[in-house]
Motif scaffolding. Structure first.
Motif, PDB file in Angstrom:
ATOM      1  N   LEU A  20     -23.821   0.175   3.527  1.00 48.17           N
ATOM      2  CA  LEU A  20     -23.471  -0.145   2.157  1.00 48.17           C
ATOM      3  C   LEU A  20     -23.313   1.084   1.279  1.00 48.17           C
ATOM      4  N   LEU A  21     -22.389   0.992   0.322  1.00 51.84           N
ATOM      5  CA  LEU A  21     -22.155   2.041  -0.651  1.00 51.84           C
ATOM      6  C   LEU A  21     -23.332   2.176  -1.603  1.00 51.84           C
ATOM      7  N   SER A  22     -23.703   3.409  -1.879  1.00 55.68           N
ATOM      8  CA  SER A  22     -24.744   3.670  -2.861  1.00 55.68           C
ATOM      9  C   SER A  22     -24.134   4.349  -4.069  1.00 55.68           C
ATOM     10  N   ARG A 319     -23.121   4.448   3.261  1.00 50.39           N
ATOM     11  CA  ARG A 319     -21.932   4.421   4.120  1.00 50.39           C
ATOM     12  C   ARG A 319     -21.657   5.804   4.715  1.00 50.39           C
ATOM     13  N   ALA A 320     -20.975   5.794   5.855  1.00 47.77           N
ATOM     14  CA  ALA A 320     -20.687   7.020   6.589  1.00 47.77           C
ATOM     15  C   ALA A 320     -19.780   7.945   5.798  1.00 47.77           C
ATOM     16  N   LEU A 321     -19.963   9.246   6.028  1.00 42.55           N
ATOM     17  CA  LEU A 321     -19.076  10.283   5.499  1.00 42.55           C
ATOM     18  C   LEU A 321     -18.372  10.944   6.676  1.00 42.55           C
ATOM     19  N   TYR A 322     -17.036  11.111   6.562  1.00 40.34           N
ATOM     20  CA  TYR A 322     -16.249  11.589   7.693  1.00 40.34           C
ATOM     21  C   TYR A 322     -15.815  13.047   7.586  1.00 40.34           C
ATOM     22  N   ARG A 323     -15.558  13.517   6.383  1.00 38.49           N
ATOM     23  CA  ARG A 323     -15.100  14.900   6.218  1.00 38.49           C
ATOM     24  C   ARG A 323     -15.685  15.494   4.954  1.00 38.49           C
ATOM     25  N   ILE A 324     -15.866  16.803   4.987  1.00 40.91           N
ATOM     26  CA  ILE A 324     -16.318  17.559   3.830  1.00 40.91           C
ATOM     27  C   ILE A 324     -15.478  18.824   3.735  1.00 40.91           C
ATOM     28  N   ARG A 325     -15.036  19.148   2.534  1.00 40.46           N
ATOM     29  CA  ARG A 325     -14.248  20.357   2.323  1.00 40.46           C
ATOM     30  C   ARG A 325     -14.609  20.976   0.985  1.00 40.46           C
ATOM     31  N   ARG A 340     -15.367   5.821   0.012  1.00 37.60           N
ATOM     32  CA  ARG A 340     -16.461   6.598  -0.564  1.00 37.60           C
ATOM     33  C   ARG A 340     -16.060   8.052  -0.774  1.00 37.60           C
ATOM     34  N   ILE A 341     -16.286   8.570  -1.988  1.00 39.82           N
ATOM     35  CA  ILE A 341     -16.040   9.975  -2.302  1.00 39.82           C
ATOM     36  C   ILE A 341     -17.236  10.525  -3.069  1.00 39.82           C
ATOM     37  N   LEU A 342     -17.738  11.668  -2.605  1.00 39.40           N
ATOM     38  CA  LEU A 342     -18.787  12.396  -3.302  1.00 39.40           C
ATOM     39  C   LEU A 342     -18.256  13.763  -3.690  1.00 39.40           C
ATOM     40  N   GLY A 570     -24.424   8.026   5.710  1.00 37.50           N
ATOM     41  CA  GLY A 570     -24.335   8.864   4.527  1.00 37.50           C
ATOM     42  C   GLY A 570     -24.968  10.219   4.707  1.00 37.50           C
ATOM     43  N   THR A 571     -25.125  10.644   5.963  1.00 38.33           N
ATOM     44  CA  THR A 571     -25.800  11.913   6.262  1.00 38.33           C
ATOM     45  C   THR A 571     -25.120  13.091   5.591  1.00 38.33           C
ATOM     46  N   ILE A 572     -25.899  13.849   4.832  1.00 40.35           N
ATOM     47  CA  ILE A 572     -25.524  15.203   4.401  1.00 40.35           C
ATOM     48  C   ILE A 572     -26.718  16.095   4.710  1.00 40.35           C
TER      49      ILE A 572
END
Length: 583
Positions: A20-22, A319-325, A340-342, A570-572
């Motif tokens: 789920l989205l937080s 929710r999962a995160l797929y890419r970071i830039r 989802r965007i952070l 949502g791992t970072i």
């Protein structure tokens, strides 16, 4: 017991939870001030799978899980406890606050005496999957086809007479113990001997709970739930055909069952009914003090609490995160599941509204006010510094990655060999000459662009046309990044390196490598679906200790020398500059 790790992702064909989205996120700083190598940024306090929970009361609750994860709840906050092991912990039970047992992989048994945790000798090197007891000198644990018993002096193995592995154990008190396992196996121990029971089921049974003598409930895969009335086991209709992994009740007419995809079922004495958990995380265990104080735990550090009327999230469930830039000196963007965007502005990670609920797989930006994210169904959204808005990509094919040499020279790649090009005003289709799914794109300039995909596909763009290259592998390639036109890496089951002339295999992995990023020729990072992190120092590729087994999909580093990785749940994770420099 090998727990099913989640639904297979259509995109990458690997396992991972759907969650789920937080709307609240941790800062860019680590979760603790210590100069540890890796620290959790999100979720907090941690994001590993939690496999078991137990407490002596509402202000003394423990949960345990992957890689030795242990946490304690004091009635107001959850805090991490040093378990002293990196083995996965599968079960927990205690007779009171000063007598707690934890079991796990490789024969691990830990005991808490009220002041410290200590290691106990189990006599086995096999995984121990569940633990329960009737008192401090009558404790049982299941391991393979054996039942281990603790009599107050030590652990010893007993033979329950089964040929199938046992996965869970429970009971109502001394002389009334049930163990359940594969292919419907159930045995009962009366304090003297074991008796095999006819469950009437062929499904694997993964949980058992007993409210009183002569009554028990067992649950397992395909949503099977069995009730025992003192004479026979009978099958009850559970509703959703979900794998069920945890059982607990406040009484014989009030029982909770939890399972995959956020499944929570509740029994009212007559029927089992589905209740909304509010998450799609996989729930592996449930426990409570009474009907109005119940906890459920699972994938991605998920901890839920039930107050008698609703379930609410205490931790995890992201929710999962797929890419970071990174974009510029201080900004970074991470994209993922369900739009989802952070954004990290150098001090905090904050959620942004993407305007879409579609999965976003790739992100790239020329500046903090010009960022592009791509996703399923040809989705492209652009950030102008204040808000995200949709762009017309000209395609409905899924787009998986994006890269540009400048704001008016951008490439997005995706399924069926789809490549679209942005000239600063409109997107248009390019002829890739391929029909295979493309997963990653990177270039050293506008006339030297590479994309990678299935079957070892690598395509090169010279400024006028795309052409196929010999990659040196037939395995799928999931990502690409480079330092220069003479130093480029593509990753999958292997790591392929390009020296400006040819591609060659420089590393072979046991897992799918999903992301790669380079800070320089002597500082290259790759991450895997197994949670593995690799680093290249200019001489060799080596595994770097990772604090998680969550699938990791993306990696990036900032100008200060820190490295960030993103993934399931949502791992970072952040690796500080001093640890990175000493690696």
């Amino acid at each position: 017991m090998q727990i099913f790790a989640g639904q297979l992702r259509d995109r990458w064909g690997i396992q991972g939870p759907i969650i789920l989205l937080s709307i609240v996120f941790a800062g860019c700083s680590p979760s603790t001030p210590e100069e540890s190598e890796w620290s959790w940024v999100s979720p907090l306090p941690q994001g590993n799978w939690i496999r078991a929970i137990w407490g002596s009361g509402s202000t003394d609750v423990y949960c345990v899980g992957a890689l030795g994860t242990m946490m304690h709840y004091n009635g107001s906050t959850w805090s991490i406890v040093d378990s002293g092991t990196s083995n996965t912990l599968n079960g927990i039970w205690g007779s009171g606050p000063a007598d707690v047992f934890v079991v796990g992989d490789q024969g691990t048994i830990l005991h808490y005496n009220g002041s410290a945790w200590s290691v106990m000798s189990s006599g086995t090197g096999l995984s121990i999957d569940g633990v329960w007891g009737s008192g401090s000198s009558d404790v049982y644990a299941v391991s393979g086809t054996s039942v281990l018993r603790y009599n107050g002096g030590g652990w010893y193995a007993t033979d329950p007479g089964v040929t199938e592995p046992l996965y869970a154990i429970g009971g109502s008190g001394f002389g009334d113990t049930f163990a359940v396992g594969a292919n419907g196996t159930i045995v009962h121990f009366d304090g003297v001997s074991y008796t095999s029971m006819n469950s009437g089921a062929t499904e694997d049974l993964t949980a058992v709970w007993s409210p009183e003598p002569g009554r028990a409930v067992a649950a397992g895969i395909n949503g099977v739930i069995l009730h025992y009335n003192g004479s026979n086991w009978s099958t009850k209709v559970s509703g959703p055909a979900s794998y069920l992994y945890g059982l607990w009740g406040s009484g014989s007419a009030d029982i909770f069952a939890v399972g995959l995809g956020g499944t929570i079922l509740r029994y009212n004495g007559l029927t089992w009914e589905s209740t909304s958990s509010g998450v799609r995380s996989h729930l592996l265990a449930v426990w409570g003090t009474w009907a109005g104080d119940v906890f459920a735990v699972g994938s991605g550090g998920t901890i839920l609490h039930y107050d008698g009327s609703t379930w609410s999230s205490m931790a995890g469930g992201l929710r999962a995160l797929y890419r970071i830039r990174g974009v510029g000196a201080t900004d970074a963007f991470a994209v993922g599941e369900a739009g989802r965007i952070l954004r990290c502005d150098g001090s905090a990670w904050l959620a942004q509204s993407s305007g879409t609920g579609i999965a976003l797989w790739g992100v790239w930006g020329q500046a903090a006010n010009n960022v592009l994210a791509v996703g399923d169904d040809g989705t492209i959204v652009r950030y102008n510094g204040s808000a995200w808005s949709a762009m017309n990509s000209g395609t409905t094919d899924d787009l998986v990655d994006v890269w540009g040499s400048e704001a008016s020279d951008v490439f997005a790649v995706g399924d069926k060999g789809r490549i679209v090009y942005y000239n600063g005003s409109t997107w248009s289709a390019m002829n890739s000459g391929s029909i295979v799914d493309l997963h990653g794109v990177w270039g050293s300039s506008a006339t030297n662009v590479f994309t990678v995909g299935d079957s070892g596909t690598i395509l090169h763009y010279n400024g006028s046309a795309w052409a196929s290259m010999n990659s040196g592998t037939s395995e799928p390639l999931w990502a690409i990044w480079g330092n220069s036109e003479y130093d480029i890496y593509a990753v999958g089951r292997t790591i392929q390196h390009y020296d400006g002339w040819t591609w060659s295999t420089v590393y072979t992995s046991l897992s799918f490598l999903m992301g790669v990023w380079c800070r320089g020729p002597n500082d290259v990072w790759a991450v895997a679906a197994s949670g593995e992190v690799l680093h290249y120092d200019g001489v060799t590729w080596a595994t770097v200790d990772s604090p998680t087994t969550n699938a990791l999909y993306g990696v990036w580093g900032d100008g200060a020398g820190d490295v960030f990785v993103v993934g399931d749940g949502g791992t970072i994770l952040r690796r500080n500059a001093s640890a990175t420099a000493s690696n």
